[in-house]
Design a protein around this motif. Sequence first.
Motif, short mmCIF file in Angstrom:
data_model
loop_
_atom_site.label_atom_id
_atom_site.label_comp_id
_atom_site.label_asym_id
_atom_site.label_seq_id
_atom_site.Cartn_x
_atom_site.Cartn_y
_atom_site.Cartn_z
N ALA A 31 -0.65 1.42 6.27
CA ALA A 31 -1.97 1.55 5.64
C ALA A 31 -2.14 2.87 4.88
CB ALA A 31 -3.07 1.41 6.69
N CYS A 66 0.46 2.07 1.37
CA CYS A 66 0.49 0.62 1.17
C CYS A 66 0.96 0.28 -0.24
CB CYS A 66 -0.90 0.02 1.41
SG CYS A 66 -0.91 -1.78 1.43
N SER A 98 -3.55 4.83 0.14
CA SER A 98 -4.22 4.51 1.41
C SER A 98 -5.19 3.36 1.25
CB SER A 98 -5.01 5.73 1.92
OG SER A 98 -4.13 6.77 2.21
N CYS A 99 -5.20 2.50 2.26
CA CYS A 99 -6.17 1.41 2.30
C CYS A 99 -7.51 1.97 2.78
CB CYS A 99 -5.70 0.31 3.25
SG CYS A 99 -4.20 -0.52 2.72
N SER A 117 -9.47 -1.60 6.76
CA SER A 117 -8.62 -2.66 6.19
C SER A 117 -7.16 -2.38 6.54
CB SER A 117 -8.80 -2.73 4.66
OG SER A 117 -8.34 -1.56 4.05
N SER A 118 -6.36 -3.43 6.46
CA SER A 118 -4.95 -3.30 6.82
C SER A 118 -4.07 -3.50 5.58
CB SER A 118 -4.59 -4.35 7.88
OG SER A 118 -4.80 -5.64 7.35
N CYS A 119 -2.80 -3.23 5.77
CA CYS A 119 -1.82 -3.38 4.68
C CYS A 119 -0.87 -4.52 5.05
CB CYS A 119 -1.04 -2.08 4.49
SG CYS A 119 0.22 -2.14 3.20
N CYS A 129 -3.48 -3.89 0.22
CA CYS A 129 -4.59 -3.65 1.16
C CYS A 129 -5.47 -4.88 1.26
CB CYS A 129 -5.44 -2.46 0.68
SG CYS A 129 -4.55 -0.90 0.67
N SER A 130 -5.91 -5.19 2.47
CA SER A 130 -6.80 -6.31 2.75
C SER A 130 -6.26 -7.63 2.22
CB SER A 130 -8.19 -6.06 2.16
OG SER A 130 -8.73 -4.87 2.67
#
Length: 143
Positions: free
Chosen positions: A118, A121, A127-128, A132-134, A139-140
């Motif tokens: 994250a 990403c 960075s996300c 949110s996730s990677c 991202c997302s």
Amino acid sequence: MEYSSKTLIIIFIATLLMVFAISAYSNETPLPESEDHPYSNNNILRRFLADDPRASATVACDKYPRVCRAKGSSGPNCCNKKCVDVSTDKLNCGKCGSKCNYSQMCCQGKCVNTSVNAKHCGNCNNSCKKGSSCAYGMCSYAN
């Protein structure tokens, strides 16, 4: 692309004629000795060395590490007689000889998997947003 034997012979003869013409000219007309003249011996040598990628190998960074900090260098660190940047070089990540895996990138001197990290990403320092996730370097992705 394939050439006929006739075309290759013509290219060979044209090349020979150019070589003979250049050598005849250079034997009859001495180059100027002035440093300021663009065709002086020193300027021609400098330009030749600047265009030749092998010329930088004549000054090895293991003997002269300062060459890596010079303008136009590949990086400020010397690893295995080559100038590299250990903060981004996948083959010398963080320190000389530390290799990242195939799926990883070297971000700030650490090997990271940009497909799921994250903080990095898809690319270093991407960075996300918070929460949110990677996934797959985006991202997302699943949200």
